[in-house]
Design a protein around this motif. Structure first.
Motif, short mmCIF file in Angstrom:
data_model
loop_
_atom_site.label_atom_id
_atom_site.label_comp_id
_atom_site.label_asym_id
_atom_site.label_seq_id
_atom_site.Cartn_x
_atom_site.Cartn_y
_atom_site.Cartn_z
N ASP A 123 0.82 -1.22 0.00
CA ASP A 123 0.00 0.00 0.00
C ASP A 123 0.85 1.26 0.00
O ASP A 123 0.38 2.33 -0.40
N ILE A 124 2.08 1.15 0.43
CA ILE A 124 2.96 2.33 0.47
C ILE A 124 3.38 2.78 -0.92
O ILE A 124 3.81 3.93 -1.10
N CYS A 125 3.26 1.92 -1.91
CA CYS A 125 3.88 2.19 -3.21
C CYS A 125 3.27 3.38 -3.93
O CYS A 125 3.98 4.11 -4.64
N ASN A 126 1.96 3.60 -3.78
CA ASN A 126 1.37 4.78 -4.40
C ASN A 126 1.99 6.06 -3.86
O ASN A 126 2.14 7.05 -4.58
N GLU A 127 2.37 6.04 -2.57
CA GLU A 127 3.03 7.20 -1.98
C GLU A 127 4.51 7.25 -2.36
O GLU A 127 5.05 8.32 -2.63
N LEU A 128 5.17 6.09 -2.39
CA LEU A 128 6.60 6.07 -2.73
C LEU A 128 6.85 6.60 -4.13
O LEU A 128 7.90 7.20 -4.40
N TYR A 129 5.89 6.40 -5.02
CA TYR A 129 6.09 6.87 -6.38
C TYR A 129 6.27 8.39 -6.43
O TYR A 129 6.95 8.93 -7.30
N LYS A 130 5.70 9.09 -5.45
CA LYS A 130 5.80 10.54 -5.39
C LYS A 130 7.20 11.01 -4.99
O LYS A 130 7.56 12.16 -5.22
N ILE A 131 7.98 10.11 -4.35
CA ILE A 131 9.36 10.47 -3.94
C ILE A 131 10.35 9.50 -4.59
O ILE A 131 11.41 9.22 -4.02
N ALA A 208 -1.21 -12.51 -6.70
CA ALA A 208 -0.41 -13.04 -5.60
C ALA A 208 -0.44 -12.10 -4.39
O ALA A 208 -0.47 -12.55 -3.24
N ALA A 209 -0.40 -10.78 -4.65
CA ALA A 209 -0.36 -9.80 -3.56
C ALA A 209 -1.74 -9.49 -3.01
O ALA A 209 -1.86 -8.96 -1.90
N ALA A 210 -2.79 -9.79 -3.79
CA ALA A 210 -4.17 -9.47 -3.40
C ALA A 210 -4.33 -7.99 -3.10
O ALA A 210 -4.84 -7.59 -2.05
N VAL A 211 -3.86 -7.15 -4.05
CA VAL A 211 -3.97 -5.70 -3.93
C VAL A 211 -4.73 -5.17 -5.14
O VAL A 211 -4.81 -5.84 -6.17
N PRO A 212 -5.28 -3.96 -5.06
CA PRO A 212 -6.01 -3.38 -6.19
C PRO A 212 -5.12 -3.18 -7.41
O PRO A 212 -3.89 -3.12 -7.29
N PRO A 213 -5.71 -3.06 -8.60
CA PRO A 213 -4.93 -2.91 -9.83
C PRO A 213 -3.95 -1.74 -9.80
O PRO A 213 -2.80 -1.88 -10.24
N LYS A 214 -4.37 -0.57 -9.29
CA LYS A 214 -3.47 0.59 -9.27
C LYS A 214 -2.25 0.32 -8.40
O LYS A 214 -1.12 0.64 -8.77
N ALA A 215 -2.45 -0.30 -7.23
CA ALA A 215 -1.35 -0.59 -6.33
C ALA A 215 -0.38 -1.59 -6.95
O ALA A 215 0.84 -1.46 -6.82
N SER A 216 -0.92 -2.59 -7.64
CA SER A 216 -0.04 -3.60 -8.25
C SER A 216 0.77 -2.99 -9.39
O SER A 216 1.97 -3.25 -9.50
N GLN A 217 0.14 -2.15 -10.21
CA GLN A 217 0.87 -1.53 -11.31
C GLN A 217 1.96 -0.60 -10.79
O GLN A 217 3.10 -0.61 -11.29
N THR A 218 1.64 0.20 -9.78
CA THR A 218 2.62 1.13 -9.22
C THR A 218 3.78 0.38 -8.58
O THR A 218 4.94 0.75 -8.73
N THR A 219 3.47 -0.71 -7.86
CA THR A 219 4.53 -1.50 -7.20
C THR A 219 5.46 -2.12 -8.23
O THR A 219 6.69 -2.06 -8.08
#
Length: 251
Positions: A123-131, A208-219
């Motif tokens: 879930d942190i990845c959407n925020e990490l993309y900003k930095i 595998a991660a069971a996360v939403p599409p946006k989170a998986s793409q960003t990660t």
């Protein structure tokens, strides 16, 4: 994170809230305050001015910033702070969340209901993309704190039940479930889910991660940028990835 330190910090902040007449009445939200006291119980090390900016914590291990969202606001701070010392960003994730609704007219509080959404370290990845330009800096560290918490929301949204688009009042942590530390680029491998087949597509990662599409793409994009994974071809219209120890240029 030390479990006893977490309990002491929680009790300290809850006592302060009771003296201030309830939830959300302090100058900062409960979750942020608990994490700040947990990582540094000494108040003299809180809210220290460094290079024109105020750091949450300054201690023997450098600067600690408790950031629950809006990592874009950290960019100027990081540019200044990383010039002088190590910086650790602490990011809480609601691995287990209980929802509690507050009627804004009467002030009545509902019984709590467990949210079906389970927070993940990804879930942190959407925020990490900003930095993203700072992620390979040797002085930057991350702590992803997995928590069980209660989320209080005002029932002031739209729809028949007033829940859609509602405003969050406060989040109160109940227990700590784990902590993921990232201190060097290789540590971002911790964001790879268990059971991920190799090679994989973004869709495979999402399953595998069971996360939403946006989170998986960003990660996947971040892991590729960091050189944790690399593209080896395509499967239909999707890129195929494999894990690698190589690193890419982040400039």
């Amino acid at each position: 994170m030390d479990i006893e330190a977490f309990k002491q910090a929680l009790n300290r902040v809850q006592d302060g809230n009771q003296q201030s007449c309830g939830i959300g009445t302090l100058g900062e939200k409960t979750l942020h305050a608990v994490l700040k006291y947990c990582y540094e119980p000494r108040e003299e090390n809180h809210e220290i001015k460094i290079g024109g900016y105020v750091a949450d914590i300054v201690g023997e291990n450098g600067i600690i910033e408790i950031q629950t969202r809006n990592f874009d606001k950290l960019r100027k701070k990081l540019s200044a702070f990383l010039e002088v010392c190590d910086v650790t960003i602490v990011y809480p994730v609601a691995a287990i969340k209980w929802l509690i609704w507050i009627d804004p007219q009467t002030g009545s509080v509902s019984s709590r209901r467990k949210s079906p959404r389970k927070g993940k370290s990804q879930d942190i990845c959407n925020e990490l993309y900003k930095i993203r330009t700072f992620l390979a800096h040797p002085r930057l560290h991350l702590k992803i704190v997995l928590l069980e918490l209660e989320e209080y929301r005002y029932q002031n949204g739209w729809g028949n039940n007033g829940k859609r688009g509602s405003v969050r009042c406060d989040r109160i942590p109940i227990s700590i479930l784990g902590e993921v530390s990232i201190d060097r680029p290789e540590d971002y491998c911790s964001l790879l889910p268990d059971g991920l087949k190799i090679p994989f597509t973004t869709a495979d990662f999402r399953e595998a991660a069971a996360v939403p599409p946006k989170a998986s793409q960003t990660t996947v994009n971040l892991l590729h940028r960091l050189g944790i994974i690399k593209r080896i071809g395509k499967q239909g219209r999707s890129f195929l990835y494999e894990i690698t120890a190589e690193r890419t240029d982040l400039s």
